[in-house]
Design a protein around this motif. Sequence first.
Motif, PDB file in Angstrom:
ATOM      1  N   GLY A  37       4.186  12.151   4.477  1.00 26.14           N
ATOM      2  CA  GLY A  37       5.311  11.390   4.374  1.00 26.14           C
ATOM      3  C   GLY A  37       6.175  12.434   3.316  1.00 26.14           C
ATOM      4  N   PRO A  38       7.439  12.264   3.673  1.00 20.83           N
ATOM      5  CA  PRO A  38       8.334  12.881   2.186  1.00 20.83           C
ATOM      6  C   PRO A  38       8.072  12.391   0.915  1.00 20.83           C
ATOM      7  N   ASN A  39       8.634  12.927   0.052  1.00 24.69           N
ATOM      8  CA  ASN A  39       8.303  12.668  -1.377  1.00 24.69           C
ATOM      9  C   ASN A  39       8.999  11.249  -1.493  1.00 24.69           C
ATOM     10  N   GLY A  40       8.363  10.222  -2.141  1.00 25.25           N
ATOM     11  CA  GLY A  40       9.013   8.949  -2.131  1.00 25.25           C
ATOM     12  C   GLY A  40       8.668   7.802  -1.194  1.00 25.25           C
ATOM     13  N   ALA A  41       7.789   8.608  -0.260  1.00 26.92           N
ATOM     14  CA  ALA A  41       7.492   7.655   0.850  1.00 26.92           C
ATOM     15  C   ALA A  41       6.526   6.567   0.598  1.00 26.92           C
ATOM     16  N   GLY A  42       5.890   6.654  -0.549  1.00 25.87           N
ATOM     17  CA  GLY A  42       4.912   5.253  -0.776  1.00 25.87           C
ATOM     18  C   GLY A  42       3.476   5.915  -0.849  1.00 25.87           C
ATOM     19  N   LYS A  43       3.202   7.193  -0.543  1.00 22.54           N
ATOM     20  CA  LYS A  43       1.751   7.690  -0.104  1.00 22.54           C
ATOM     21  C   LYS A  43       0.896   7.380  -1.464  1.00 22.54           C
ATOM     22  N   SER A  44       1.451   7.803  -2.667  1.00 26.28           N
ATOM     23  CA  SER A  44       0.662   7.830  -3.830  1.00 26.28           C
ATOM     24  C   SER A  44       0.569   6.361  -4.241  1.00 26.28           C
ATOM     25  N   THR A  45       1.483   5.671  -4.101  1.00 25.59           N
ATOM     26  CA  THR A  45       1.250   4.009  -4.441  1.00 25.59           C
ATOM     27  C   THR A  45       0.380   3.424  -3.600  1.00 25.59           C
ATOM     28  N   THR A  46       0.349   3.754  -2.219  1.00 24.45           N
ATOM     29  CA  THR A  46      -0.799   3.263  -1.269  1.00 24.45           C
ATOM     30  C   THR A  46      -2.260   3.721  -1.869  1.00 24.45           C
ATOM     31  N   ILE A  47      -2.377   4.985  -2.212  1.00 25.34           N
ATOM     32  CA  ILE A  47      -3.612   5.518  -2.731  1.00 25.34           C
ATOM     33  C   ILE A  47      -4.000   4.826  -3.982  1.00 25.34           C
ATOM     34  N   ARG A  48      -3.225   4.402  -4.891  1.00 22.01           N
ATOM     35  CA  ARG A  48      -3.247   3.651  -6.161  1.00 22.01           C
ATOM     36  C   ARG A  48      -3.817   2.635  -5.665  1.00 22.01           C
ATOM     37  N   MET A 186     -19.043  11.472   5.107  1.00 17.77           N
ATOM     38  CA  MET A 186     -18.029  10.779   4.189  1.00 17.77           C
ATOM     39  C   MET A 186     -16.873  10.426   4.922  1.00 17.77           C
ATOM     40  N   THR A 187     -16.199   9.116   4.401  1.00 16.02           N
ATOM     41  CA  THR A 187     -15.012   8.690   4.969  1.00 16.02           C
ATOM     42  C   THR A 187     -14.018   9.564   4.044  1.00 16.02           C
ATOM     43  N   ILE A 188     -12.895  10.272   4.755  1.00 14.04           N
ATOM     44  CA  ILE A 188     -11.857  10.787   3.695  1.00 14.04           C
ATOM     45  C   ILE A 188     -10.747  10.378   3.906  1.00 14.04           C
ATOM     46  N   LEU A 189      -9.933  10.266   2.864  1.00 18.50           N
ATOM     47  CA  LEU A 189      -8.554   9.870   3.136  1.00 18.50           C
ATOM     48  C   LEU A 189      -7.614  10.902   2.229  1.00 18.50           C
ATOM     49  N   LEU A 190      -6.718  11.680   2.889  1.00 20.34           N
ATOM     50  CA  LEU A 190      -6.080  12.821   1.898  1.00 20.34           C
ATOM     51  C   LEU A 190      -4.625  12.732   2.288  1.00 20.34           C
ATOM     52  N   THR A 191      -3.915  13.155   1.225  1.00 21.48           N
ATOM     53  CA  THR A 191      -2.337  13.365   1.559  1.00 21.48           C
ATOM     54  C   THR A 191      -2.176  14.605   1.525  1.00 21.48           C
ATOM     55  N   THR A 192      -1.189  15.225   2.182  1.00 25.28           N
ATOM     56  CA  THR A 192      -1.073  16.651   2.271  1.00 25.28           C
ATOM     57  C   THR A 192       0.272  16.783   2.667  1.00 25.28           C
ATOM     58  N   HIS A 193       0.760  17.938   2.406  1.00 28.29           N
ATOM     59  CA  HIS A 193       2.052  18.584   2.905  1.00 28.29           C
ATOM     60  C   HIS A 193       1.893  19.786   3.783  1.00 28.29           C
ATOM     61  N   TYR A 194       0.611  20.061   3.921  1.00 27.01           N
ATOM     62  CA  TYR A 194       0.268  21.424   4.765  1.00 27.01           C
ATOM     63  C   TYR A 194      -0.135  21.176   6.205  1.00 27.01           C
ATOM     64  N   MET A 195       0.758  21.468   7.025  1.00 25.64           N
ATOM     65  CA  MET A 195       0.279  21.178   8.491  1.00 25.64           C
ATOM     66  C   MET A 195      -0.863  21.781   8.851  1.00 25.64           C
ATOM     67  N   GLU A 196      -1.381  23.065   8.545  1.00 25.78           N
ATOM     68  CA  GLU A 196      -2.657  23.469   8.876  1.00 25.78           C
ATOM     69  C   GLU A 196      -3.688  22.879   8.316  1.00 25.78           C
ATOM     70  N   GLY A 206      -1.241   9.701   9.946  1.00 23.04           N
ATOM     71  CA  GLY A 206      -0.417   8.454   9.368  1.00 23.04           C
ATOM     72  C   GLY A 206       0.765   8.949   8.784  1.00 23.04           C
ATOM     73  N   ILE A 207       2.069   8.715   9.536  1.00 22.95           N
ATOM     74  CA  ILE A 207       3.388   9.225   8.621  1.00 22.95           C
ATOM     75  C   ILE A 207       4.015   8.118   8.036  1.00 22.95           C
ATOM     76  N   HIS A 280      13.127  15.401   7.299  1.00 23.24           N
ATOM     77  CA  HIS A 280      12.619  16.291   6.093  1.00 23.24           C
ATOM     78  C   HIS A 280      11.716  17.227   6.897  1.00 23.24           C
ATOM     79  N   ASN A 281      11.334  18.397   6.020  1.00 25.65           N
ATOM     80  CA  ASN A 281      10.362  19.307   6.407  1.00 25.65           C
ATOM     81  C   ASN A 281       9.267  18.935   5.582  1.00 25.65           C
ATOM     82  N   LEU A 282       7.958  19.320   5.952  1.00 28.34           N
ATOM     83  CA  LEU A 282       6.877  18.913   5.559  1.00 28.34           C
ATOM     84  C   LEU A 282       6.657  19.261   4.116  1.00 28.34           C
ATOM     85  N   ASP A 283       7.228  20.375   3.421  1.00 23.78           N
ATOM     86  CA  ASP A 283       7.054  20.432   2.158  1.00 23.78           C
ATOM     87  C   ASP A 283       8.440  21.221   1.694  1.00 23.78           C
TER      88      ASP A 283
END
Length: 283
Positions: A37-48, A186-196, A206-207, A280-283
């Motif tokens: 998601g773009p900056n400010g989308a709420g990803k970090s808040t979700t992880i928190r 291991m189950t893993i949830l990650l946030t990223t801006h890198y398509m690769e 999830g976007i 937005h672009n990814l990064d």
Amino acid sequence: MLPAIYLQNVHKVYGSTAVVNDLSLTIHEGEVFGLLGPNGAGKSTTIRMLTTLTQPTEGDIVVAGFDVVHQASRVKRNIGVVLQQTSVDVDLTVWENMEFHGRMHHIPRPQRRELISQWLDYVDLVSKQHNLVKTLSGGMKRRLQIARALLHQPRILFLDEPTVGLDPQTRRRLWEIIKGLNQQGMTILLTTHYMEEVEYLCDRIGIMDTGTLIEMGTLSELRQRHGQGLLMKQVGDRWDYKFFPTVEAAEASLMQHSNKAGFLVRASNLEDIFVELTGHNLD
Ligand code: ADP
């Protein structure tokens, strides 16, 4: 089988702003899930919220079978967390950082030593174990953070932009570590801006945008949904584009133009879908 992570109608409101707005999501055990998601989308808040650092204003969150609000300490025992701001203590050695974390989690001494050795070996830091963390490279510090997050043997690992700021080679090395952990269950949830990174690691994506989940699925599902072919046309210094169900359909559409100058046909990718959805672009 219980889901590893379950969110039902989750809201997080700061003041009068809904930063996370009616988010429902299920992540299965053994999955690698990428949150984009773009900056400010709420990803970090979700992880928190998922990692008990902040409570949801409304809605239910269950992680590793436990409610994040009412069973926070049991959630913490079952998760490992590598947040961008979680820093290791740079004035301690690699081993001391691990030792400190092990004590915090009340891991008994013999088992603690064994686990520290095991995880330092896994992230290839045994030769650095007596070095001060401030002497390590960025990639080594990140590997130490991961080893530390794994010390108490969590079932779910949260990684907030795990490879941001690292060079491509170091990034690849971390991908192998993350992939290896997932292969061990291991189950893993990650946030990223890198398509690769998404393409290499994530089973599902999830976007998020403005606090809402606007798209979810595997990469191939997303490409099927939005179109696997793209017809692009250069207009000045930007590209106009249109999705088509297949590359062949995009080519067929191009054939109908008498003047084909400035057009391009190619397969769509996650970046295209991200731009289409969020502007937005990814990064
Ligand atoms: P992302 O991780 O997708 O960039 P964040 O979850 O960090 O998004 O932030 C989402 C929105 O919530 C942003 O507009 C941010 O300014 C706001 N926000 C985050 N934390 C707080 C807070 N503690 N108080 C007020 N607003 C916050």
